[in-house]
Write an enzyme that holds these catalytic residues in place. Structure first.
Site, mmCIF file in Angstrom:
data_model
loop_
_atom_site.group_PDB
_atom_site.id
_atom_site.type_symbol
_atom_site.label_atom_id
_atom_site.label_comp_id
_atom_site.label_asym_id
_atom_site.label_seq_id
_atom_site.Cartn_x
_atom_site.Cartn_y
_atom_site.Cartn_z
ATOM 1 N N GLU A 297 4.114 11.344 9.849
ATOM 2 C CA GLU A 297 4.872 11.091 11.074
ATOM 3 C C GLU A 297 3.962 11.053 12.309
ATOM 4 O O GLU A 297 4.235 11.662 13.333
ATOM 5 C CB GLU A 297 5.969 12.147 11.245
ATOM 6 C CG GLU A 297 6.905 12.172 10.048
ATOM 7 C CD GLU A 297 8.101 13.091 10.195
ATOM 8 O OE1 GLU A 297 7.988 14.116 10.880
ATOM 9 O OE2 GLU A 297 9.150 12.763 9.606
ATOM 10 N N ASP A 371 13.946 15.111 2.939
ATOM 11 C CA ASP A 371 13.785 15.919 4.142
ATOM 12 C C ASP A 371 14.980 16.831 4.411
ATOM 13 O O ASP A 371 15.793 16.523 5.290
ATOM 14 C CB ASP A 371 13.559 14.990 5.344
ATOM 15 C CG ASP A 371 13.046 15.728 6.555
ATOM 16 O OD1 ASP A 371 12.752 16.919 6.433
ATOM 17 O OD2 ASP A 371 12.942 15.102 7.618
ATOM 18 N N GLU A 399 18.797 21.529 11.063
ATOM 19 C CA GLU A 399 18.568 20.198 11.627
ATOM 20 C C GLU A 399 19.587 19.178 11.121
ATOM 21 O O GLU A 399 20.119 18.392 11.897
ATOM 22 C CB GLU A 399 17.145 19.731 11.273
ATOM 23 C CG GLU A 399 16.869 18.301 11.695
ATOM 24 C CD GLU A 399 15.452 17.831 11.341
ATOM 25 O OE1 GLU A 399 14.670 18.613 10.772
ATOM 26 O OE2 GLU A 399 15.142 16.674 11.654
HETATM 27 O O1 GCW Z 1 12.598 16.732 9.290
HETATM 28 C C1 GCW Z 1 11.586 16.184 9.994
HETATM 29 C C2 GCW Z 1 11.927 16.513 11.400
HETATM 30 C C3 GCW Z 1 10.737 16.596 12.304
HETATM 31 C C4 GCW Z 1 9.728 17.544 11.648
HETATM 32 C C5 GCW Z 1 9.357 16.988 10.291
HETATM 33 C C6 GCW Z 1 8.387 17.885 9.530
HETATM 34 C C7 GCW Z 1 8.191 19.013 12.706
HETATM 35 O O2 GCW Z 1 12.858 15.580 11.874
HETATM 36 O O3 GCW Z 1 11.179 17.063 13.541
HETATM 37 O O4 GCW Z 1 8.599 17.708 12.462
HETATM 38 O O5 GCW Z 1 10.492 16.874 9.506
HETATM 39 O O6 GCW Z 1 8.850 18.630 8.682
HETATM 40 O O7 GCW Z 1 7.209 17.815 9.771
#
Ligand code: GCW
Length: 710
Positions: A297, A371, A399
């Site tokens: 990311e 995720d 989240e």
């Molecule tokens: O789930 C995603 C989140 C990001 C997060 C990423 C991760 C810290 O949307 O906000 O970043 O995972 O786990 O690195």
């Protein structure tokens, strides 16, 4: 009669450490008769906080001030210590039990000294004693009998840590309970009392590590002034057995070191990290290590220099090894430029590197391959990298599960992963045994939970969200505990010991996980939330990076819905061991709760219930809403057992949850209906608004995400 101070409002600050007087007179007498004085010597900071906790806990629970003495020759002593600090412990017939526990474990046992009955809380180390003290207090808080008590307990994983996604500006990525607990501006001089209470709460459930900063890291944290701030926190946490970890930004040698590269094989880079490690350990002698998110990311990493993840991890591992630190390298890696199924990328990248990581590296793997969705199959890396210690990363902060307004008890989700069978060595090769290191005999092991704590007075936002922090700690200590047992413990200590409260509230908590699955993403749907802030439904999200859209994941069309991960599709099923692989790949045997994760299924496919897929989807979304309504009924009936402030807080949040469950249901069904072209059966509530209405909703300033992301 309820036994707690039900009528005076509480703010939740005390979490599960309320230590209210035992109201049942008979039980109180029974406790008082066997616990009359403490025999202990506070010969270290850890023993001194243990003793302090024990005294204040007993003072609260037994409603009297308990004396500390040196004299074991009397009945009713509580003997607390290690054989080293308290040689009399050798005379308490504990050898066999002590031999059975590891360094952090403890023994609590009824025994006798010179014919005088006593209870021992003993361990090999001071931290073990502290854990024993908390376990003893929990025993009393949950009103367990003290007769012939014998508890012999050791943690199953070594690193049991919280990962805070806290930024240096005080915001928290995906945090829904206010701002960061760490007041970087006032550190290192001002030490908020909350730091100590945070440490107490963690120690009470066996958490022994805290990574203070966001994995989307800022190199500043590795500069001297910030290291000094982190050291001040480490000093507060140390007596509680908690070590501090920091996130390391891979490009730090450039950003704060003045180098032109962060290439892991570059001699100057290697020297820079060595020097940095030395500097850190000079400031924080028991520093735990680095947590690293790299090449994920947009974060920098070794791929930027055509190096592998193990090149990157080993660079830091070598620097930190002389000081006893570890590198926790995250396996949450996927690349926007790789057109392959995102669920496969980490596996494809990392499995070939098994055996190439240094001894002090752990790979930290999320519970599922995408995720932190409401339900995922377990991550197929578990079982596939026998030569590498794999830590389990769970997300405590919600989240994707309703932020801090939805009551969702996560222990059933955590357990689902831990209890999943990888079949890597045949039946019974549970993820839990990979994680605790026993499967492949690793010396290091661990579990990390992405924290849900913040500056809100009650720590976690929703009064019931602390149950997830609690459950994480308890499972990291002992993954064999059941979700029910943990819920019961937490409810006893947080709200009331009355079984008329605990039983229905436990059922409510356990139901809550399947409820959120049903009203958000039933039958294996995933990643269909709104873009960016992830608050609310967004099955229509498209455009931009494909693997950040919803269309990529649900693949709905006129024929059906779901991501084909069978050999005819992305073949992600091939990452699982047989016979699970075949079970998943076959439409008839794939568990229905993961059906749309692995298959693109026709709308008129017949489900086990006899309904078509479309009707089943309608049924599940409605069931989710009904389950929330049932939770509301349950809670409303518990009014007499909870103080007014917390009761009303939960009640109002449940009503928000009910509205939002309907929002999810209506928005998703209306959207998917544009593909299925089928009616929502009359037996169900019909959507309140039009699809356009839901698609046009905008939400600003949702917590947990920097505003610039809009
Ligand atoms: O789930 C995603 C989140 C990001 C997060 C990423 C991760 C810290 O949307 O906000 O970043 O995972 O786990 O690195």
């Amino acid at each position: 009669m309820t036994n707690d101070r039900t009528k005076s409002s509480e703010d939740g600050y005390e979490l599960w450490l309320r230590y209210l007087p035992v109201a049942d007179a008979e039980r109180l007498e029974a406790y008082r008769s066997v616990v009359r004085c403490i025999v202990s010597r506070a010969t270290s900071p850890t023993l001194s906080v243990a003793l302090k906790e024990l005294r204040s806990g007993l003072q609260g629970l037994l409603d009297w001030s308990i004396p500390i003495t040196d004299d074991l020759n009397q009945p009713g002593t509580l003997v607390v210590g290690t054989p080293e600090n308290h040689p009399e412990i050798d005379a308490l017939q504990l050898d066999e039990d002590l031999a059975a526990v590891n360094d952090e474990g403890y023994v609590i046992r009824s025994t006798s000294y010179n014919g005088h009955p006593c209870i021992a809380i003993a361990a090999h180390t001071d931290t073990g004693v502290l854990y024993g003290v908390f376990a003893f207090l929990r025993h009393l808080q949950t009103h367990q009998p003290l007769q012939d008590i014998r508890i012999v307990s050791s943690p199953r994983t070594k690193i049991r840590m919280l990962n805070h996604w806290d930024n240096l500006d005080g915001t928290i990525e995906r945090g829904y309970a206010g701002f960061s607990l760490w007041d970087w501006h006032k550190l290192p001089d001002y030490l908020s009392p909350r730091y100590t209470d945070y440490a107490r709460a963690n120690a009470s459930i066996g958490i022994n590590g805290a990574s203070l900063t966001n994995v989307n890291a800022n190199s500043l944290i590795l500069t001297k002034p910030y290291l000094q701030k982190a050291a001040a926190l480490a000093d507060v946490f140390r007596p509680y057995g908690i070590r501090v970890f920091l996130t390391a930004r891979f490009s730090a040698p450039i950003e704060i070191g003045g180098l032109t590269t962060a290439d892991p094989l570059d001699a100057e880079v290697i020297a820079w990290w060595r020097g940095k490690a030395q500097e850190i350990y000079d400031i924080i002698p028991d520093f735990g290590g680095f947590v690293v998110k790299a090449n994920s990311e947009g974060q920098p990493g070794p791929h930027d220099y055509n190096r592998s993840h193990s090149d990157g991890a080993n660079l830091l591992a070598e620097a930190i090894a002389p000081f006893g630190g570890v590198v926790i390298w995250r396996a949450f890696v996927y690349d926007s430029d790789i057109p392959d199924d995102r669920a496969k990328q980490a596996y494809d990248d990392l499995v070939p590197q098994d055996g190439t990581f240094h001894k002090n590296v752990l790979l930290q793997v999320k519970n599922g391959p995408i995720d932190f969705q409401t339900r995922e199959p377990y991550h197929p890396l578990f079982g596939a990298m026998p030569q590498t210690p794999l830590m389990l990363e769970l997300q405590i902060t919600q989240e994707y599960l309703g932020c801090a307004t939805h009551l969702v008890y996560l222990a059933p989700l955590f357990k689902e992963t831990l209890d999943a069978d990888t079949y890597c060595y045949g039946r019974g090769s549970l993820v839990a045994y990979v994680v605790d290191g026993s499967m492949d005999d690793h010396d290091i092991s661990g579990m990390a939970g992405v924290a849900n704590t913040g500056s809100d007075r009650n720590w976690c936002g929703h009064p019931c969200a602390a149950a997830n922090w609690y459950a994480f700690g308890r499972l990291a200590w002992d993954h064999t505990l059941s979700a029910e047992t943990i819920a019961e413990e937490w409810l006893h200590m947080t709200f009331s010991n009355d079984s008329r409260f605990v039983q229905p509230a436990t059922t409510m908590m356990i139901t809550s996980r399947q409820a959120v699955v049903n009203y958000m993403t039933p039958l294996g749907l995933h990643h269909i939330m709104a873009r960016g802030h992830h608050y609310g439904p967004g099955p229509w999200v498209e455009g931009g990076r494909p693997d950040w859209t919803s269309l990529y994941y649900h693949q709905a069309d006129e024929e059906g819905i779901g991501f084909d991960r069978t050999p005819e599709g992305s073949n992600a099923v091939s990452h699982y061991f047989p016979p699970y692989r075949e079970e998943l790949a076959n439409l008839e045997t794939c568990p229905e709760n993961l059906l749309l994760w692995f298959h693109h299924v026709l709308w008129d496919h017949r489900m086990k219930s006899g309904r078509t897929l479309w009707d089943e989807l309608c049924c599940k979304y409605n069931e989710g809403v009904e389950q929330v309504r049932q939770m509301q009924h349950t809670w409303n009936a518990l009014v007499d057992f909870v103080d007014p402030a917390r009761f009303i807080h939960v009640q109002v949040l449940l009503s928000i949850q009910e509205q939002e469950a309907r929002w999810w249901r209506d928005a998703c069904l209306l959207y998917f209906q544009t593909f299925s072209q089928l009616p929502i059966p009359d037996e169900y509530e019909q959507p309140a608004e039009s699809l356009e209405y839901y698609m046009n909703l905008s939400h600003y300033f949702v917590p947990g995400i920097p505003e610039r992301r809009f």
